[in-house]
Design an enzyme around this catalytic site. Structure first.
Site, mmCIF file in Angstrom:
data_model
loop_
_atom_site.group_PDB
_atom_site.id
_atom_site.type_symbol
_atom_site.label_atom_id
_atom_site.label_comp_id
_atom_site.label_asym_id
_atom_site.label_seq_id
_atom_site.Cartn_x
_atom_site.Cartn_y
_atom_site.Cartn_z
ATOM 1 N N LYS A 150 44.192 37.380 37.349
ATOM 2 C CA LYS A 150 43.951 35.923 36.818
ATOM 3 C C LYS A 150 45.460 35.176 36.797
ATOM 4 O O LYS A 150 46.291 35.744 36.452
ATOM 5 C CB LYS A 150 43.295 35.945 35.472
ATOM 6 C CG LYS A 150 41.924 36.132 35.562
ATOM 7 C CD LYS A 150 41.417 36.245 34.125
ATOM 8 C CE LYS A 150 39.724 36.825 33.771
ATOM 9 N NZ LYS A 150 39.065 35.948 34.583
ATOM 10 N N ASP B 270 36.652 38.812 26.098
ATOM 11 C CA ASP B 270 35.921 39.244 27.089
ATOM 12 C C ASP B 270 34.970 40.392 26.540
ATOM 13 O O ASP B 270 34.028 41.002 27.293
ATOM 14 C CB ASP B 270 36.624 39.509 28.339
ATOM 15 C CG ASP B 270 35.854 39.427 29.582
ATOM 16 O OD1 ASP B 270 35.073 38.386 29.518
ATOM 17 O OD2 ASP B 270 36.179 39.961 30.629
ATOM 18 N N ASP C 294 38.017 40.760 39.445
ATOM 19 C CA ASP C 294 37.706 39.799 38.419
ATOM 20 C C ASP C 294 36.185 39.778 37.951
ATOM 21 O O ASP C 294 35.867 39.391 37.106
ATOM 22 C CB ASP C 294 38.454 38.528 38.641
ATOM 23 C CG ASP C 294 38.741 37.957 37.397
ATOM 24 O OD1 ASP C 294 38.300 38.427 36.216
ATOM 25 O OD2 ASP C 294 38.910 36.578 37.516
ATOM 26 N N ARG D 61 29.694 42.577 35.346
ATOM 27 C CA ARG D 61 28.535 42.856 35.966
ATOM 28 C C ARG D 61 28.446 44.236 36.453
ATOM 29 O O ARG D 61 27.300 44.969 36.579
ATOM 30 C CB ARG D 61 28.179 41.896 37.041
ATOM 31 C CG ARG D 61 28.917 41.723 38.378
ATOM 32 C CD ARG D 61 28.865 40.517 39.398
ATOM 33 N NE ARG D 61 29.543 39.370 38.719
ATOM 34 C CZ ARG D 61 29.583 38.174 39.175
ATOM 35 N NH1 ARG D 61 28.919 37.929 40.282
ATOM 36 N NH2 ARG D 61 29.840 37.291 38.644
HETATM 37 N N1 BES Z 1 35.567 37.177 32.094
HETATM 38 C C1 BES Z 1 35.359 36.438 33.164
HETATM 39 C C2 BES Z 1 34.427 35.253 32.944
HETATM 40 C C3 BES Z 1 34.940 34.182 31.983
HETATM 41 C C4 BES Z 1 36.008 33.607 32.298
HETATM 42 C C5 BES Z 1 33.958 33.965 30.945
HETATM 43 C C6 BES Z 1 36.489 32.574 31.451
HETATM 44 C C7 BES Z 1 34.591 32.957 29.954
HETATM 45 C C8 BES Z 1 35.923 32.074 30.391
HETATM 46 C C9 BES Z 1 34.577 37.376 34.246
HETATM 47 O O1 BES Z 1 35.210 38.724 34.172
HETATM 48 C C10 BES Z 1 35.310 36.605 35.610
HETATM 49 O O2 BES Z 1 36.446 36.613 35.534
HETATM 50 N N2 BES Z 1 34.287 36.112 36.267
HETATM 51 C C11 BES Z 1 34.910 35.468 37.326
HETATM 52 C C12 BES Z 1 33.519 35.786 38.593
HETATM 53 C C13 BES Z 1 34.091 35.755 40.141
HETATM 54 C C14 BES Z 1 35.308 36.325 40.293
HETATM 55 C C15 BES Z 1 33.102 35.764 40.868
HETATM 56 C C16 BES Z 1 34.638 33.863 37.431
HETATM 57 O O3 BES Z 1 33.768 33.603 36.548
HETATM 58 O O4 BES Z 1 35.725 33.247 37.762
HETATM 59 ZN ZN ZN Z 2 35.431 39.399 32.401
HETATM 60 MN MN MN Z 3 36.848 39.000 35.128
#
Ligand code: BES
Ligand code: ZN
Ligand code: MN
Length: 465
Positions: free
Chosen positions: A240, A251, A310, A314
């Site tokens: 990230k 998280d 990232d 899931r």
């Molecule tokens: N933990 C994050 C989602 C998240 C980010 C929740 C900021 C709340 C605030 C999750 O693991 C993630 O990184 N999701 C990605 C998925 C994508 C790579 C398909 C996202 O939402 O960008």
């Molecule tokens: Zn996450």
């Molecule tokens: Mn993530």
């Protein structure tokens, strides 16, 4: 043990009059004409969020006028009284008239008294509230303590809260309520067939694990709560950017919700067989990290092609869901800080809810408003399942288009649930970005109170709050 902020009836308690711009003078009348004049001299006009303190004999506080929106105004906040602990000087107060929902006002007062003081001196101003007539102070206190427990978990930074410490918190909770707690950690995850929890967590020096807490009569309705426990999410090899990583200690917000709700359910002694599953990992970067393009086996037997490391939540949830599903539970409720897309869709305060069960969705939407822990249903839109097609595995875990990210994540998870009689997934933010009444800035175990309300309504003895 009553909550330290609550008090029994007390002759010395200072009355707090909840007032509006239209009715504040009539509320202040019993305090005398001088009191009204004094409040006016302070510039008080009953505006929402403002206070006027009215002196009595000997300079003591005779009463407090507290401006609130009327219940039918667009700006009405059922938690408005959550402002009071911050505004009032030390002392004991009682709510005197004008309160729309005394139960929510009491809870808001308790939730607004929270402070995360692990790393600094306790804030130490004792502002206490006499439990209003008709409000169950024990219950309000229990709920507030469970919320504080969840907030503490989220607010604790990842250097002090890794997978081991999430396990420690679950074990302490289990022992407080006589629950059983089993943990499968490290390489034992492979032997026990949790390949995706292992794959996501193996790059960290702090081993991944699956926490499995059980409580209650084995013959009672089987309720399983599942929470995403990513102690820190760097994004893995698909790292990230700094701005997106900054808050990723939160998280494990889904795990905090599951544990907070479990504490409420066990504390209330609800007649259910409760199970809590928390896959706890750190999504770290090292030579053993899983990679984009990898194909992982899963507990369910589906092969999963990794699009982006990232999208780790899931994966660990899928293995936990598959385990939950094996005993054909009556209800599976799952919580996860799963996607940024959920925040784009509904903002930080309104978690999307996904379920195919229309009655469950309607109950959750209604109760969410009633207990001020709202959710909003989004569709498990089947045609979008095509976005998860993989050319080499059974399923791709995140899709490439960047569209409908919260929905495609929910559709992915749904593939791992077949036998549960009902299933709902909540894509929570787990965080209050800037303080509002009863909701201090920082970690928030969203929907934990909603879960209690649902289970109480469906299975419980009902008590007023
Ligand atoms: N933990 C994050 C989602 C998240 C980010 C929740 C900021 C709340 C605030 C999750 O693991 C993630 O990184 N999701 C990605 C998925 C994508 C790579 C398909 C996202 O939402 O960008
Ligand atoms: Zn996450
Ligand atoms: Mn993530």
């Amino acid at each position: 043990m009553p909550h330290p902020v609550l008090s029994g009836p007390s002759a010395d308690a200072v009355p707090v009059f909840t007032v509006t711009p239209d009715d504040w003078e009539s509320h202040a009348e019993p305090l005398g004409a001088e009191a009204v004049a004094f409040a006016r001299a302070q510039g008080f006009a009953g505006k929402a969020g403002t206070l006027a303190m009215v002196p009595g004999r000997g300079g003591r506080l005779a009463g407090v006028l507290f401006g609130c929106e009327p219940a039918d105004a667009p700006g009405f906040d059922p938690f408005a009284h959550g402002r009071l602990p911050g505004l009032l000087p030390e002392g004991v107060y009682r709510l005197s008239g004008g309160v729309h929902d005394a139960g929510l006002a009491t809870l808001a007062f308790l939730l607004g008294s929270y402070r995360f003081d692990r790393y600094r001196k306790p804030g130490g101003k004792a502002v206490r509230l006499v439990v209003p007539d008709g409000v169950d102070g024990e219950k309000a206190g229990r709920i507030a303590e469970a919320v504080a427990f969840g907030r503490d978990l989220i607010n604790t930074p990842a250097n002090d809260l890794g997978p081991q410490e999430i396990e420690d918190a679950a074990r302490a909770l289990a022992s407080d309520f006589g629950a059983a707690c089993e943990v499968t950690a490290g390489d034992a995850l492979l032997a026990a067939n949790f390949p995706m929890i292992h794959a996501v967590g193996r790059a960290s020096t702090r081993p991944p694990r699956l926490i499995d807490l059980r409580w209650g009569d084995p013959g009672a309705p089987k309720i399983t709560l599942i929470g995403k426990g990513v102690a820190f999410d760097t994004g893995g090899l698909d790292i990230k950017p700094a701005s997106a990583m900054r808050l990723m200690k939160k998280d494990m917000g889904g795990a905090a919700t599951a544990l907070s709700a479990a504490r409420m359910i066990m504390g209330a002694g609800l007649p259910v067989r409760l199970r809590v599953l928390v896959p706890a990992v750190e999504n770290a970067i090292s030579g053993s990290a899983f990679r984009p393009g990898d194909v992982l086996p899963s507990r369910k037997g589906l092969t999963v092609e990794i699009e982006n490391t990232d999208a780790e939540g899931r994966l660990i949830l899928a293995d936990a869901l598959a385990l939950a599903d094996e005993e054909e539970p009556d209800l599976v409720l799952q919580f996860a800080t799963l996607t940024g897309a959920a925040r784009v869709a509904l903002g930080p305060d309104l978690p999307p809810l996904f379920t195919e069960d229309d009655a469950l969705a309607a109950d959750l939407m209604r109760l969410g408003l009633a207990v001020n822990d709202p959710v909003w249903r989004l569709p498990l839109w089947k045609p979008y399942a095509r976005m998860l097609d993989s050319k080499i595995a059974d399923i791709d875990h995140s899709g490439t288009g960047g569209f409908a990210g919260s929905i495609t994540a929910a559709l992915f998870l749904k593939r791992f649930v077949e036998k549960a009689k009902a299933y709902a997934h909540f894509d929570v933010y787990g965080w209050v970005p800037s303080a509002r009444p009863g909701r201090p800035e920082g970690g928030e175990p969203q929907v934990a109170r909603l879960v209690l309300a649902l289970l109480e309504e469906r299975f419980g003895r009902k008590a007023p709050l």
